[in-house]
Design a protein around this motif. Sequence first.
Motif, PDB file in Angstrom:
ATOM      1  N   GLY A  86       0.843  -1.275   0.104  1.00  0.00           N
ATOM      2  CA  GLY A  86      -0.056  -0.068  -0.020  1.00  0.00           C
ATOM      3  C   GLY A  86       0.727   1.436   0.099  1.00  0.00           C
ATOM      4  O   GLY A  86       0.442   2.192  -0.786  1.00  0.00           O
ATOM      5  N   PHE A  93       2.465   1.929  -3.675  1.00  0.00           N
ATOM      6  CA  PHE A  93       1.765   1.733  -4.870  1.00  0.00           C
ATOM      7  C   PHE A  93       2.118   2.490  -6.109  1.00  0.00           C
ATOM      8  O   PHE A  93       2.158   1.491  -7.125  1.00  0.00           O
ATOM      9  CB  PHE A  93       0.153   2.314  -4.340  1.00  0.00           C
ATOM     10  CG  PHE A  93      -0.558   2.507  -5.655  1.00  0.00           C
ATOM     11  CD1 PHE A  93      -1.299   1.387  -6.096  1.00  0.00           C
ATOM     12  CD2 PHE A  93      -0.850   3.791  -6.294  1.00  0.00           C
ATOM     13  CE1 PHE A  93      -1.946   1.569  -7.160  1.00  0.00           C
ATOM     14  CE2 PHE A  93      -1.557   3.695  -7.422  1.00  0.00           C
ATOM     15  CZ  PHE A  93      -2.319   2.810  -7.587  1.00  0.00           C
ATOM     16  N   ALA A 148      -6.808   6.921  -2.006  1.00  0.00           N
ATOM     17  CA  ALA A 148      -5.408   7.078  -1.759  1.00  0.00           C
ATOM     18  C   ALA A 148      -5.265   8.599  -0.960  1.00  0.00           C
ATOM     19  O   ALA A 148      -4.249   8.884  -0.219  1.00  0.00           O
ATOM     20  CB  ALA A 148      -4.553   7.164  -2.755  1.00  0.00           C
ATOM     21  N   PRO A 197      -5.235  -3.122   1.688  1.00  0.00           N
ATOM     22  CA  PRO A 197      -4.288  -2.332   0.768  1.00  0.00           C
ATOM     23  C   PRO A 197      -3.644  -3.532  -0.273  1.00  0.00           C
ATOM     24  O   PRO A 197      -3.799  -3.028  -1.466  1.00  0.00           O
ATOM     25  CB  PRO A 197      -3.245  -1.880   1.633  1.00  0.00           C
ATOM     26  CG  PRO A 197      -3.754  -1.788   3.052  1.00  0.00           C
ATOM     27  CD  PRO A 197      -4.895  -2.995   3.242  1.00  0.00           C
ATOM     28  N   ASN A 205      -0.354   9.579  -7.149  1.00  0.00           N
ATOM     29  CA  ASN A 205       0.314   9.034  -6.035  1.00  0.00           C
ATOM     30  C   ASN A 205       1.752   9.696  -5.578  1.00  0.00           C
ATOM     31  O   ASN A 205       2.420   9.692  -4.572  1.00  0.00           O
ATOM     32  CB  ASN A 205       0.433   7.356  -6.035  1.00  0.00           C
ATOM     33  CG  ASN A 205      -0.984   7.044  -5.500  1.00  0.00           C
ATOM     34  OD1 ASN A 205      -1.389   6.972  -4.743  1.00  0.00           O
ATOM     35  ND2 ASN A 205      -1.822   6.677  -6.659  1.00  0.00           N
TER      36      ASN A 205
END
Length: 316
Positions: free
Chosen positions: A12, A15, A113, A196, A293
């Motif tokens: 997680g 990612f 997220a 996750p 991300n």
Amino acid sequence: MNAIARLSRFVGKTFALWASIFALTAYLAPAAFQWVLPHIPWLLGVIMFGMGLTLPPADFNIISRRPKAVIIGVAAQFVIMPLTAYVLAVLFRLPPEIAVGVILVGSCPGGTASNVITYLARGNVALSVAVTSVSTLLAPVLTPAVFYLLANQWLDISASAMFWSIVKMVLLPILLGVAAHTLFRKQTKTAENILPLVSVTAIVLIIGAVVGASKGRIAESGLMIFGVVVLHNLIGCLLGFLSARLFKLPYDAQKTLAIEVGMQNSGLGAALAAAYFTPLAAVPGAIFSVWHNISGSLLASYWSGKAEKEKTETTA
């Protein structure tokens, strides 16, 4: 079980790395992910079910305590990102398939997220969860409506069909997850440790499928798509921050809304694009999944470092 939980947390937190690896693998060996394409709606449903498992009713208490911040966050989500996407599509004269893909990502609700990034950035996590949850619950109505309004000039769009798809892929799995959490609290608490891992696996498979299916067009337009996605994300973060400041929200809420507005449920955008248009239309969503991300992590590092510095100066 502890080893799986540790693996899940590690996956997680990293990612962006796995998304990049799967995207590159799919580009080099596109046939490897062809089997995933028909299963994208189911994979998204799994992700949304997992989100529902982590949404106890107490998470919505902030709506009654700070309704102004939640309303501003949700409104900014469905105004700033779609309009920014539309302006970028017109400004760069994007091809129709890419234009609808960018606008579809912009019309989606916030991504889960963002809750993790908000925590790392020392923002208001309760506000982040509330804005993500409310925008997701409103998505069956607002996403197809906003998307149709802004993108119908490029391709033929069925807003009603998209509404039912979002109900089946997003709303229904979330409600089932919430029900499971309420009825089987002890069992779902254990399952949360592996969520996750499950969510990241599902998202990277979606990314691999859409990148592999669009390899040829990505080779032609990939740099342009990446540039537009980066601009879309960064402008969203900036305007989200400024909108919170405009309405005089606290600094932790300003950070939160910057992250909430800039980070989208791009997996939903990719799934809808693949279902209703072409794999190429899903590429902006796939790239957004990787990039937001990375940018979110950088933003969180900056804000957490700033908070630590202020704390040190205060106690010195």
